[in-house]
Design a protein around this motif. Structure first.
Motif, PDB file in Angstrom:
ATOM      1  N   VAL A   1       0.797  -1.093  -0.370  1.00 28.59           N
ATOM      2  CA  VAL A   1       0.067  -0.269  -0.189  1.00 28.59           C
ATOM      3  C   VAL A   1       0.726   1.405  -0.048  1.00 28.59           C
ATOM      4  O   VAL A   1       0.645   2.156  -0.824  1.00 28.59           O
ATOM      5  N   ARG A   2       1.983   1.177   0.443  1.00 26.76           N
ATOM      6  CA  ARG A   2       2.928   2.204   0.384  1.00 26.76           C
ATOM      7  C   ARG A   2       3.278   2.898  -0.359  1.00 26.76           C
ATOM      8  O   ARG A   2       3.800   3.886  -1.161  1.00 26.76           O
ATOM      9  N   ARG A   3       3.918   2.210  -1.216  1.00 26.79           N
ATOM     10  CA  ARG A   3       4.209   1.611  -2.336  1.00 26.79           C
ATOM     11  C   ARG A   3       3.409   2.570  -3.695  1.00 26.79           C
ATOM     12  O   ARG A   3       3.707   3.505  -4.101  1.00 26.79           O
ATOM     13  N   THR A   4       2.641   1.609  -3.878  1.00 27.48           N
ATOM     14  CA  THR A   4       1.218   2.472  -4.861  1.00 27.48           C
ATOM     15  C   THR A   4       0.644   3.634  -4.167  1.00 27.48           C
ATOM     16  O   THR A   4       0.713   3.642  -5.220  1.00 27.48           O
ATOM     17  N   LEU A   5       0.771   4.224  -2.412  1.00 26.05           N
ATOM     18  CA  LEU A   5       0.398   6.453  -2.677  1.00 26.05           C
ATOM     19  C   LEU A   5       2.116   6.511  -3.060  1.00 26.05           C
ATOM     20  O   LEU A   5       1.194   7.749  -3.480  1.00 26.05           O
ATOM     21  N   ARG A   6       3.122   6.200  -2.685  1.00 25.58           N
ATOM     22  CA  ARG A   6       4.227   7.030  -3.288  1.00 25.58           C
ATOM     23  C   ARG A   6       3.889   6.372  -5.154  1.00 25.58           C
ATOM     24  O   ARG A   6       4.171   8.203  -5.869  1.00 25.58           O
ATOM     25  N   TRP A   7       3.145   5.823  -6.060  1.00 26.64           N
ATOM     26  CA  TRP A   7       3.118   5.633  -6.992  1.00 26.64           C
ATOM     27  C   TRP A   7       2.215   6.583  -7.575  1.00 26.64           C
ATOM     28  O   TRP A   7       2.129   7.679  -8.379  1.00 26.64           O
ATOM     29  N   HIS A   8       1.008   6.707  -6.531  1.00 27.45           N
ATOM     30  CA  HIS A   8      -0.261   7.683  -6.606  1.00 27.45           C
ATOM     31  C   HIS A   8       0.600   8.740  -6.878  1.00 27.45           C
ATOM     32  O   HIS A   8       0.082   9.937  -7.307  1.00 27.45           O
ATOM     33  N   HIS A   9       1.293   9.376  -6.426  1.00 28.28           N
ATOM     34  CA  HIS A   9       1.924  10.640  -6.006  1.00 28.28           C
ATOM     35  C   HIS A   9       2.888  10.777  -7.053  1.00 28.28           C
ATOM     36  O   HIS A   9       2.669  11.967  -7.700  1.00 28.28           O
ATOM     37  N   LEU A  10       3.143  10.005  -7.558  1.00 25.44           N
ATOM     38  CA  LEU A  10       4.097  10.382  -8.931  1.00 25.44           C
ATOM     39  C   LEU A  10       3.544  10.164  -9.802  1.00 25.44           C
ATOM     40  O   LEU A  10       3.374  11.926 -10.727  1.00 25.44           O
TER      41      LEU A  10
ATOM     42  N   ARG B   1       0.357  11.733  -9.875  1.00 27.01           N
ATOM     43  CA  ARG B   1      -0.401  13.402 -10.031  1.00 27.01           C
ATOM     44  C   ARG B   1       1.022  14.353 -10.533  1.00 27.01           C
ATOM     45  O   ARG B   1       0.081  15.260 -10.361  1.00 27.01           O
ATOM     46  N   GLY B   2       1.947  14.059 -10.661  1.00 22.96           N
ATOM     47  CA  GLY B   2       2.888  14.940 -11.474  1.00 22.96           C
ATOM     48  C   GLY B   2       3.836  15.558 -10.176  1.00 22.96           C
ATOM     49  O   GLY B   2       3.864  16.500  -9.554  1.00 22.96           O
ATOM     50  N   GLY B   3       5.324  14.868 -10.738  1.00 22.38           N
ATOM     51  CA  GLY B   3       6.088  15.192  -9.137  1.00 22.38           C
ATOM     52  C   GLY B   3       6.696  16.442 -10.287  1.00 22.38           C
ATOM     53  O   GLY B   3       6.821  16.079 -11.624  1.00 22.38           O
ATOM     54  N   SER B   4       8.308  17.143  -9.768  1.00 18.74           N
ATOM     55  CA  SER B   4       8.521  18.129 -10.220  1.00 18.74           C
ATOM     56  C   SER B   4       9.581  17.691 -10.787  1.00 18.74           C
ATOM     57  O   SER B   4      10.456  16.546 -10.458  1.00 18.74           O
ATOM     58  N   SER B   5      10.045  17.502 -12.720  1.00 20.78           N
ATOM     59  CA  SER B   5      11.017  16.887 -13.006  1.00 20.78           C
ATOM     60  C   SER B   5      12.466  17.854 -12.982  1.00 20.78           C
ATOM     61  O   SER B   5      13.286  17.191 -13.467  1.00 20.78           O
ATOM     62  N   GLU B   6      12.392  19.288 -13.346  1.00 24.84           N
ATOM     63  CA  GLU B   6      13.587  20.210 -11.826  1.00 24.84           C
ATOM     64  C   GLU B   6      14.537  19.818 -10.921  1.00 24.84           C
ATOM     65  O   GLU B   6      13.061  19.214 -10.305  1.00 24.84           O
ATOM     66  N   ARG B   7      15.837  19.450 -10.761  1.00 27.21           N
ATOM     67  CA  ARG B   7      15.291  19.193  -9.334  1.00 27.21           C
ATOM     68  C   ARG B   7      16.037  19.697  -8.717  1.00 27.21           C
ATOM     69  O   ARG B   7      16.417  21.450  -9.058  1.00 27.21           O
TER      70      ARG B   7
ATOM     71  N   THR C   1       6.883  19.781  -2.051  1.00 24.50           N
ATOM     72  CA  THR C   1       8.391  20.128  -1.907  1.00 24.50           C
ATOM     73  C   THR C   1       9.201  20.777  -3.480  1.00 24.50           C
ATOM     74  O   THR C   1       9.863  21.173  -3.173  1.00 24.50           O
ATOM     75  N   GLY C   2       8.552  19.806  -4.172  1.00 27.64           N
ATOM     76  CA  GLY C   2       9.512  18.962  -5.376  1.00 27.64           C
ATOM     77  C   GLY C   2      10.641  18.914  -5.485  1.00 27.64           C
ATOM     78  O   GLY C   2      10.967  18.238  -6.066  1.00 27.64           O
ATOM     79  N   PHE C   3      10.559  17.744  -4.457  1.00 29.75           N
ATOM     80  CA  PHE C   3      12.074  16.365  -3.994  1.00 29.75           C
ATOM     81  C   PHE C   3      11.792  15.227  -5.228  1.00 29.75           C
ATOM     82  O   PHE C   3      10.000  14.771  -4.986  1.00 29.75           O
ATOM     83  N   ASP C   4      12.756  14.965  -5.650  1.00 28.83           N
ATOM     84  CA  ASP C   4      12.416  13.453  -6.665  1.00 28.83           C
ATOM     85  C   ASP C   4      13.460  12.786  -5.959  1.00 28.83           C
ATOM     86  O   ASP C   4      14.702  12.828  -5.915  1.00 28.83           O
TER      87      ASP C   4
END
Length: 324
Positions: free
Chosen positions: A109-118, A120-126, A251-254
């Protein structure tokens, strides 16, 4: 085998074990409307049902696999089968690391949550150097709160990633967090009039951390520092972990970004009580004044310094007020 072949030969309500040598009961399955799915059989006598994320194009719920209860992740949009297969294999890999069936379910479930947030669109900029420094300052406060008031209350208090007026908001106490180079000019940048503004019914504190770049092997990378907090929430409630994942993403962390080129050392923390007489721009600002930004000289704040033991007492009081 092609990823799309993982479900080959399966019909409606049929399933095949993902790995006969696997430690846990993961299955490829097909459900209604010929939707492909991943299933994890739940531990016998499982007495808690973990809350599940809602992900576009996926149907995530508990249902029966034969006579046993199972967690199902089913794909609604068959055009996304390649991505779904990758998601499933990553989830299985995470779940298989669990020492017990219950631990496997938690990890799934935790890994599924991580995919959920990814998804949804994480920042591509470091994150920039200054953004890294700022995040490290807030993570130090988050760890402090976890120690004093517990993970659930601590993560609920973290408002900075989602543009809260203050970085941390507790019952009767708000904290604005700044991170600076220890050897730099003794000042901090205030990026809006609200950051040091009074809050009705709450005391306001400014926390300043020295966060300095280091040369290998000294210090840790940003990812290392984030992992320390990740490990704290990994053993917290699923609700707290989910909130941590959501806010960290905001926060923009990836995790996929490479931060190995810079290491960080966390130095001293100084706390100030923001009250009458503290050097700040008063509110309301004059009509027509917009986007207020200014610097505060830390030397001018000396009279408002709060000792660490007193800061911890103030933090603890925010929970005792709730408990009573």
């Amino acid at each position: 085998m092609s990823k799309v072949q993982l479900w080959d030969g399966l019909g409606f309500n049929e399933a095949r074990r993902v790995d006969k040598r696997g430690h846990h009961d993961f299955f490829w399955a097909v459900v209604e409307n010929n939707c492909v799915a991943l299933a994890l059989v739940l531990p016998d006598g499982a007495n808690r049902v973990l809350p599940l994320p809602q992900i576009k194009s996926l149907d995530i719920r508990y249902r029966k696999l034969g006579a046993r209860d199972a967690l199902f992740l089913a794909l609604r949009d068959q055009e996304q089968i390649e991505l779904f297969a990758s998601l499933c294999m990553d989830i299985v890999s995470a779940g298989e690391q669990g020492e017990t069936p219950s631990d496997a379910l938690d990890r799934t479930v935790r890994r599924t949550l991580r995919w959920h947030h990814l998804l949804r669109g994480g920042s591509s900029e470091r994150l920039s150097v200054e953004e890294q420094r700022g995040l490290l300052g807030e993570l130090q406060v988050l760890q402090l709160l976890c120690t004093v008031i517990g993970e659930e209350a601590a993560i609920e208090a973290w408002r900075g990633p989602e543009d809260g007026a203050k970085d941390f908001e507790l019952n009767g106490m708000c904290m604005e967090v700044k991170a600076r180079r220890g050897a730099s000019k003794p000042q901090v940048q205030i990026s809006s009039a609200d950051q040091l503004a009074d809050v009705a019914g709450a005391e306001v504190f400014l926390l300043v951390h020295d966060v300095d770049a280091a040369i290998k092997p000294e210090g840790m990378t940003l990812s290392d520092h984030v992992q320390v907090v990740e490990d704290i929430f990994k053993f917290a409630s699923l609700t707290a972990y989910g909130t941590w994942e959501r806010l960290l993403t905001a926060t923009g962390f990836d995790w996929s970004h490479d931060f190995s080129d810079r290491r960080w050392i966390i130095g001293k923390r100084t706390a100030f009580r923001v009250e009458d007489g503290f050097p700040r721009i008063p509110l309301p600002v004059p009509m027509g004044v917009l986007n207020v930004k200014y610097a505060v000289a830390l030397d001018a704040c000396a009279a408002f310094t709060v000792e660490d033991k007193d800061l911890l007492t103030e933090i603890a009081k925010t929970q005792s007020a709730i408990d009573t």
